[in-house]
Enzyme design. Structure first.
Site, short mmCIF file in Angstrom:
data_model
loop_
_atom_site.label_atom_id
_atom_site.label_comp_id
_atom_site.label_asym_id
_atom_site.label_seq_id
_atom_site.Cartn_x
_atom_site.Cartn_y
_atom_site.Cartn_z
N HIS A 1 -12.93 -1.65 -1.97
CA HIS A 1 -12.98 -0.21 -2.22
C HIS A 1 -14.43 0.17 -2.48
O HIS A 1 -15.13 -0.51 -3.25
CB HIS A 1 -12.11 0.14 -3.43
CG HIS A 1 -12.10 1.61 -3.73
ND1 HIS A 1 -11.41 2.52 -2.94
CD2 HIS A 1 -12.72 2.33 -4.70
CE1 HIS A 1 -11.61 3.74 -3.43
NE2 HIS A 1 -12.39 3.65 -4.49
N ARG B 1 7.94 4.11 6.22
CA ARG B 1 6.85 3.17 5.96
C ARG B 1 7.35 1.74 5.92
O ARG B 1 6.69 0.81 6.37
CB ARG B 1 6.14 3.53 4.64
CG ARG B 1 5.37 4.84 4.74
CD ARG B 1 4.35 4.96 3.65
NE ARG B 1 4.94 5.20 2.35
CZ ARG B 1 4.41 4.84 1.20
NH1 ARG B 1 3.25 4.19 1.19
NH2 ARG B 1 4.98 5.11 0.06
N ASN C 1 -8.25 -6.18 -1.37
CA ASN C 1 -8.74 -4.93 -0.77
C ASN C 1 -10.19 -4.74 -1.20
O ASN C 1 -10.60 -5.23 -2.25
CB ASN C 1 -7.91 -3.73 -1.26
CG ASN C 1 -8.38 -2.43 -0.64
OD1 ASN C 1 -8.66 -2.35 0.55
ND2 ASN C 1 -8.51 -1.38 -1.46
C1 GAR Z 1 -15.32 0.51 3.80
O1 GAR Z 1 -16.41 1.18 3.23
C2 GAR Z 1 -14.24 0.26 2.78
O2 GAR Z 1 -14.76 -0.01 1.50
C3 GAR Z 1 -13.51 1.56 2.81
O3 GAR Z 1 -13.44 1.92 4.17
C4 GAR Z 1 -14.60 1.41 4.82
C5 GAR Z 1 -14.17 0.65 6.05
O4 GAR Z 1 -15.27 0.29 6.81
N1 GAR Z 1 -12.21 1.44 2.23
C6 GAR Z 1 -11.62 2.37 1.49
O5 GAR Z 1 -12.12 3.45 1.28
C7 GAR Z 1 -10.26 1.98 0.94
N2 GAR Z 1 -9.87 2.85 -0.13
P1 GAR Z 1 -15.21 -0.93 7.83
O6 GAR Z 1 -14.04 -0.64 8.77
O7 GAR Z 1 -16.52 -0.87 8.55
O8 GAR Z 1 -15.02 -2.18 7.04
#
Ligand code: GAR
Length: 221
Positions: A115, A71, A113
């Site tokens: 969430h 990573r 970030n």
């Molecule tokens: C979003 O809903 C974001 O909150 C989630 O992934 C999706 C991405 O959508 N993130 C997580 O779950 C992180 N833990 P997008 O590519 O359309 O922005």
């Protein structure tokens, strides 16, 4: 604010990039204190890459797969690109890759970030399914600073929706996503303008609470 004073932002994605798009759109406002200068994807087929390019934003793919379990090697490549681009702030937007403490430390207090839950509830995956299974009546999304622990870190902004009796994970996700598209640009504006300070792991701001600061669900008719 003059253009030269804008904070330089990179957005990291892995997929469709709807939050990325919301950030790009918001940053077009002249008074927005940040500019999106780079979009990085760890997946070559991420739909968001094309959208970013259509907006005239530089994109780069750094595939994580060839690095396998190493990573840090992936992150060193990422870090080199961010440094070369003079990035001030990083926004994770559906970036599906766990980051090592080394990388997180490079961006301490400078990486956000989003969430899809009201943290600290529902860290991890399948947040909407789990919220429905628990029967919570209010759900939402959180913008937070990234720390080594997953889905933790000082909370910058949250937005909530009422859960409806007939919600499915899909309908709930759609309403939460609309909130995400509102709070991520607002949170970035707040952070980039210097309106946040972190004290003992908690974000302090001069911004006030919501004008309508009561959300009760369900409404009793
Ligand atoms: C979003 O809903 C974001 O909150 C989630 O992934 C999706 C991405 O959508 N993130 C997580 O779950 C992180 N833990 P997008 O590519 O359309 O922005």
């Amino acid at each position: 604010m003059s253009d030269t004073a804008k904070r330089r932002v990179a957005i990291l994605i892995s997929g469709r990039g709807s939050n990325m798009t919301a950030l790009i759109e918001a940053a077009k406002a002249q008074d927005f204190p940040a500019e999106i200068v780079l979009v990085v994807s760890n997946k070559a087929d991420a739909g968001g890459l094309e959208i970013a390019a259509q907006h005239g934003i530089a994109t780069v793919v750094i595939e994580s797969r060839p690095f396998g379990k190493d990573r840090e090697a992936f992150e060193r490549a990422l870090q080199d690109k961010l440094t070369a681009s003079g990035i001030d702030l990083v926004c994770l937007a559906g970036f599906l890759r766990l980051l090592t403490p080394w990388f997180v430390r490079q961006w301490e207090g400078r990486m956000l970030n989003i969430h899809p839950a009201l943290l600290p509830a529902y860290r991890g995956l399948h947040t909407h399914e789990r919220a429905l299974a628990d029967g919570v009546k209010i759900h939402g999304a959180t913008v937070h600073f990234v720390v080594p622990e997953m889905d933790a870190g000082p909370i910058v902004m949250q937005g909530a929706v009422a859960v409806r009796a007939d919600d499915t994970a899909e309908t709930l996700a759609a309403r939460v996503l609309a909130v995400e598209h509102q709070i991520y640009p607002d949170a970035l504006r707040l952070v980039a303008s210097g309106g946040i300070r972190i004290e003992n792991g908690v974000c302090r701001t001069r911004a006030t609470g919501s004008a309508d600061d009561r959300l009760i669900s369900p409404a009793v008719i």
